[in-house]
Design a protein around this motif. Structure first.
Motif, PDB file in Angstrom:
ATOM      1  N   ARG A 106       0.830  -1.206   0.000  1.00 24.33           N
ATOM      2  CA  ARG A 106       0.000   0.000   0.000  1.00 24.33           C
ATOM      3  C   ARG A 106       0.869   1.262   0.000  1.00 24.33           C
ATOM      4  N   THR A 117      -8.509   6.661  -4.100  1.00 19.61           N
ATOM      5  CA  THR A 117      -9.368   6.653  -2.921  1.00 19.61           C
ATOM      6  C   THR A 117      -9.067   5.399  -2.099  1.00 19.61           C
ATOM      7  N   SER A 118      -9.544   5.389  -0.878  1.00 16.31           N
ATOM      8  CA  SER A 118      -9.352   4.221  -0.021  1.00 16.31           C
ATOM      9  C   SER A 118      -9.981   2.982  -0.656  1.00 16.31           C
ATOM     10  N   ASN A 122      -8.022  -0.433  -1.803  1.00 21.79           N
ATOM     11  CA  ASN A 122      -8.461  -1.744  -1.321  1.00 21.79           C
ATOM     12  C   ASN A 122      -8.719  -2.699  -2.483  1.00 21.79           C
TER      13      ASN A 122
END
Length: 328
Positions: A106, A117-118, A122
């Motif tokens: 990450r 974005t998160s 993910n």
């Protein structure tokens, strides 16, 4: 079929996670647990195998082979190369070639792709193949999405950089090999797993090319699978000319000839089953649900009244774990 009791058409979460730990599926145990939970709507910790098969068959492999559009430009600009270079230099990758902690993966991505974005980050992590304990295979990821693999060349097996070769060890003799083979053939038959499928199963670790796996490494894989054989036993079986392919055919012949029946007849005449169970219950806590060291099991056999001269044969008949521990 290898991971659940014979005839049982369901899987528990523990059995499902055993699959994640034993086979190179590219999924972590946490991801496998999430998949299982999505099918276990009633929270019974048991899911029908047919339901899992049907659900997974609806998933498209193409969805995981195409890079998402929101990261494609970054990959073209060299993100895959940076991932390989920076992650390969981490202390973790020095000890585990080609693998990275998820946090390191990450961090390298976000160092240059701060616009993600998160949810997108993910998703990128989910697309990456992993080991059972969750370490990201960044080499496979770069090959799959960054064009690192030459055209037509199979991708790296998820999480596997090199199959370790076992050290030299004492192997069972020729007569013992026949008994070990009959026992393993019986395990396969009881589980309903066709012996001729073994080569294809082991080929999962070599991108489909079984010849790429050395016999010593193949023995390690066989001993890891729930076949009831130890590593020395697996190496002894693979000393037979022809490797895994010939071994699978031999197992099939042993099943057809009912060779294991002769061994169980000998056991019925020479091992007092009830006395052995009583010894195990009195001497070993929870013996029915765990393994015993070979020396412990030998003592239990003697205490149950097995003749000393019959103990070696009885030990050969016992199903074992990787290190040679006896499955009671």
């Amino acid at each position: 079929k290898l991971f659940n009791p014979p005839g049982d058409k369901t899987l528990t979460s523990e059995q499902w996670l055993d699959i994640a730990s034993s086979l190179p599926l590219g999924m972590s145990r946490a991801e496998m647990q999430s998949v299982f939970s999505s099918f276990d709507e009633q929270r019974t910790d048991r899911v029908a195998v047919a339901a899992l098969e049907a659900g997974l068959s609806r998933c498209s492999p193409q969805e995981c082979s195409r890079i998402p559009p929101w990261i494609s430009q970054a990959m073209q600009n060299g993100l895959s190369g940076r991932l390989q270079q920076e992650l390969a230099a981490t202390p973790f990758a020095q000890d585990h070639p080609g693998l990275a902690r998820e946090s390191d993966f990450r961090q390298v991505v976000m160092r240059t792709e701060r616009y993600l974005t998160s949810e997108q980050l993910n998703s990128l992590v989910l697309l990456a193949d992993k080991t059972a304990d969750g370490h990201v295979d960044f080499v496979e990821f770069a090959s799959r999405f960054g064009g690192g693999a030459p055209p037509g060349e199979p991708l790296r097996v998820p999480g596997v950089s090199e199959l370790p070769i076992p050290p030299p060890m004492d192997l069972p003799d020729g007569a013992s090999i026949g008994i070990i083979g009959a026992r393993t053939a019986d395990v396969l038959e009881r589980q309903g797993f066709a012996a001729e499928l073994l080569p294809a199963l082991l080929a999962l670790w070599s991108g489909g090319d079984l010849s790429a796996i050395a016999d010593a490494a193949a023995a390690r894989l066989l001993a890891t699978l729930p076949l009831g054989m130890s590593l020395p036993e697996a190496m002894a079986l693979l000393s037979i000319d022809g490797g895994v392919a010939s071994l699978a055919l031999w197992f099939r012949d042993l099943q057809a000839q009912k060779v294991w029946k002769a061994q169980t007849d000998w056991a019925a005449a020479n091992i007092p089953g009830q006395a052995l169970r009583n010894v195990l219950r009195s001497q070993v806590a929870d013996a029915e649900s765990r393994s015993l060291e070979p020396a412990e099991f030998e003592r239990a056999l003697l205490d149950a009244g097995v003749a000393p001269g019959n103990v070696p044969m009885a030990m050969l008949l016992a199903v074992k774990g990787f290190e040679g521990d006896v499955r009671v």
